[in-house]
Design a protein around this motif. Sequence first.
Motif, PDB file in Angstrom:
ATOM      1  N   GLY A 159      -2.623  30.402 -77.705  1.00  0.00           N
ATOM      2  CA  GLY A 159      -1.277  30.096 -77.231  1.00  0.00           C
ATOM      3  C   GLY A 159      -0.220  30.596 -78.197  1.00  0.00           C
ATOM      4  N   SER A 160      -0.523  30.540 -79.484  1.00  0.00           N
ATOM      5  CA  SER A 160       0.414  31.027 -80.498  1.00  0.00           C
ATOM      6  C   SER A 160       0.601  32.535 -80.377  1.00  0.00           C
ATOM      7  CB  SER A 160      -0.108  30.668 -81.900  1.00  0.00           C
ATOM      8  OG  SER A 160      -0.323  29.287 -82.031  1.00  0.00           O
ATOM      9  N   GLY A 161      -0.513  33.271 -80.244  1.00  0.00           N
ATOM     10  CA  GLY A 161      -0.425  34.726 -80.109  1.00  0.00           C
ATOM     11  C   GLY A 161       0.308  35.136 -78.844  1.00  0.00           C
ATOM     12  N   ALA A 162      -0.043  34.486 -77.731  1.00  0.00           N
ATOM     13  CA  ALA A 162       0.577  34.824 -76.446  1.00  0.00           C
ATOM     14  C   ALA A 162       2.060  34.481 -76.447  1.00  0.00           C
ATOM     15  CB  ALA A 162      -0.138  34.081 -75.317  1.00  0.00           C
ATOM     16  N   ALA A 163       2.428  33.342 -77.036  1.00  0.00           N
ATOM     17  CA  ALA A 163       3.832  32.911 -77.037  1.00  0.00           C
ATOM     18  C   ALA A 163       4.714  33.893 -77.796  1.00  0.00           C
ATOM     19  CB  ALA A 163       3.953  31.514 -77.642  1.00  0.00           C
ATOM     20  N   ILE A 164       4.245  34.389 -78.936  1.00  0.00           N
ATOM     21  CA  ILE A 164       5.045  35.358 -79.702  1.00  0.00           C
ATOM     22  C   ILE A 164       5.125  36.681 -78.963  1.00  0.00           C
ATOM     23  CG2 ILE A 164       5.248  36.631 -81.871  1.00  0.00           C
ATOM     24  CD1 ILE A 164       5.816  33.663 -82.136  1.00  0.00           C
ATOM     25  N   ALA A 171       8.788  32.318 -83.616  1.00  0.00           N
ATOM     26  CA  ALA A 171       7.760  32.384 -84.650  1.00  0.00           C
ATOM     27  C   ALA A 171       6.887  31.154 -84.497  1.00  0.00           C
ATOM     28  CB  ALA A 171       8.379  32.419 -86.049  1.00  0.00           C
ATOM     29  N   THR A 172       5.703  31.188 -85.111  1.00  0.00           N
ATOM     30  CA  THR A 172       4.821  30.037 -85.016  1.00  0.00           C
ATOM     31  C   THR A 172       3.812  30.064 -86.151  1.00  0.00           C
ATOM     32  OG1 THR A 172       3.420  28.737 -83.520  1.00  0.00           O
ATOM     33  CG2 THR A 172       3.156  31.124 -83.441  1.00  0.00           C
ATOM     34  N   LEU A 173       2.893  29.096 -86.098  1.00  0.00           N
ATOM     35  CA  LEU A 173       1.798  29.009 -87.051  1.00  0.00           C
ATOM     36  C   LEU A 173       0.480  29.007 -86.294  1.00  0.00           C
ATOM     37  CD1 LEU A 173       3.134  26.089 -89.290  1.00  0.00           C
ATOM     38  CD2 LEU A 173       3.130  28.515 -89.880  1.00  0.00           C
ATOM     39  N   GLY A 174      -0.558  29.468 -86.958  1.00  0.00           N
ATOM     40  CA  GLY A 174      -1.906  29.342 -86.428  1.00  0.00           C
ATOM     41  C   GLY A 174      -2.797  28.703 -87.469  1.00  0.00           C
ATOM     42  N   THR A 175      -3.982  28.292 -87.039  1.00  0.00           N
ATOM     43  CA  THR A 175      -5.009  27.862 -87.978  1.00  0.00           C
ATOM     44  C   THR A 175      -6.160  28.846 -87.874  1.00  0.00           C
ATOM     45  OG1 THR A 175      -6.102  26.381 -86.393  1.00  0.00           O
ATOM     46  CG2 THR A 175      -4.320  25.459 -87.724  1.00  0.00           C
ATOM     47  N   ASP A 176      -6.889  29.030 -88.972  1.00  0.00           N
ATOM     48  CA  ASP A 176      -7.852  30.131 -89.058  1.00  0.00           C
ATOM     49  C   ASP A 176      -9.077  29.663 -89.828  1.00  0.00           C
ATOM     50  OD1 ASP A 176      -9.170  32.589 -89.936  1.00  0.00           O
ATOM     51  OD2 ASP A 176      -7.345  33.656 -89.410  1.00  0.00           O
ATOM     52  N   THR A 177     -10.235  29.633 -89.132  1.00  0.00           N
ATOM     53  CA  THR A 177     -11.494  29.198 -89.732  1.00  0.00           C
ATOM     54  C   THR A 177     -12.523  30.327 -89.753  1.00  0.00           C
ATOM     55  OG1 THR A 177     -11.022  26.991 -88.854  1.00  0.00           O
ATOM     56  CG2 THR A 177     -13.261  27.378 -89.650  1.00  0.00           C
TER      57      THR A 177
END
Length: 474
Positions: A159-164, A171-177
């Motif tokens: 959703g973060s990638g699509a929204a930008i 702008a936004t933030l993501g989490t990455d594991t």
Amino acid sequence: MSKELITKSVEELAPLIAKRDVSSLELTKAVLDHAESLNETVNAYISFTRKQAEETAQQADNEIASGNYRGMYHGIPMAIKDNLYFKNEVTTMASKIHQDFVPDFDATIISKLREAGVVFTGKLNMHEYAWGITTNNPYFGACRNPWDLEKIPGGSSGGSGAAIAADMCVATLGTDTAGSIRIPSSACGIVGLKPTHGRVSKYGCFPLSWSLDHIGPMTKTVKDAAGLLEIIAGYDKNDPTSVKAPVGNYTEKLNGDVKNLVIGVNEEYFFKNVDYEVEKLVRAGIQSLVDQGAKVEEVSIPSLKYAEYAEMITILTEAATIHHPNLLKRPEDFGADIRLLFELGEIPSAVDYLQAQQLRRQIKLDFQKAFEKVDVLIAPTLPIIAPNIGDDYADLNGAKVDLIDHIIRFTGPGNLTGLPALTVPCGLKNGMPVGLQIMGAAMNEETVLNVGYALEKTNPLQGKKPELVSSLQK
């Protein structure tokens, strides 16, 4: 004017807001109007918070009018991935089990964004509990890639990638594991930064894997990411993995100068089994940096052959431990795909887990040796192009390959090592974005961002945006 506003980056909008040529309220309303009109199509948002957003935007305008401008992100509309805690607001983790969960505190980074004057427009869709790479969510629906609505946006921060990419937030933030910032950023043609492990507090982020999780910016430009990192970085006593290290002036250090920069290229892992066109575009990106004065040196990282095993054992077992009580009590309330992963995570032994950590230690040492010779490592972010929603396989030069195994191949090492890794667009294949990944030494986000900035200046996407967005703005 509103159609033009929503396409702009933070670095373009900030001066306009600071000078009061544009109001935060005007911008916020324009972004929300656009996001709400597109959400049925893209499904990037789980929920909107228009009333609170407009009130915060008006407050930002009042503060700026009285001479209290807080900086680059003051008055900027941001939506946030729904696994970051907001005090007294439902935070779902895009799950059924936590559909009514209301935290009693803000995540540390949310507190920092509030202090910076950010306007929150809503919560963004994600793969359930951040344990997946498609954002094909069984409860909130599949998020779609704005470049091609039949394709996944990547995940878990889909959703973060699509929204930008669709201008549904600035702008936004993501989490990455295992790549959950960089995978959707690459697939959606935006900038995504996974900082050094410990650089950004994870307090108030629902965990997927304690030792692999990171939080970082997802933005339209490298400068936007640098500015956002300045806000969210820093030591936090509430996060036991947080590192006491100075926070840099990342935006000021962006000059795009890569003369005498030494680029490391690892052929045996990062350029093996890669889509031909993806490889061609990434190598062209490297050449564009060479044309600006950089040098290339091939590096060997022998232990990388164990990276996929070490990553999967670590994430499977840690995630299964976190969700073990609910897996016993209410397994039917997990989506089928992640329930299987949690069940698989119960299988490895303590011996398997500890062996994986020893391999991980060796991988870290080998990367450390590589960075004694080179300034950055450059590779494709993904070896494949995002497949259609619902597909478990991806196309790799005409062969069908397992999607999850291949899509995290080049991003996972960054989580195992905790090293900073940035993805920036480097071109298009058949109308779909391709990302180039830049990895650096620990706590050296400054160099990683500057290399991304140098590449960004070459305009790899030639100003192209998803047709879905372009057609609305004509």
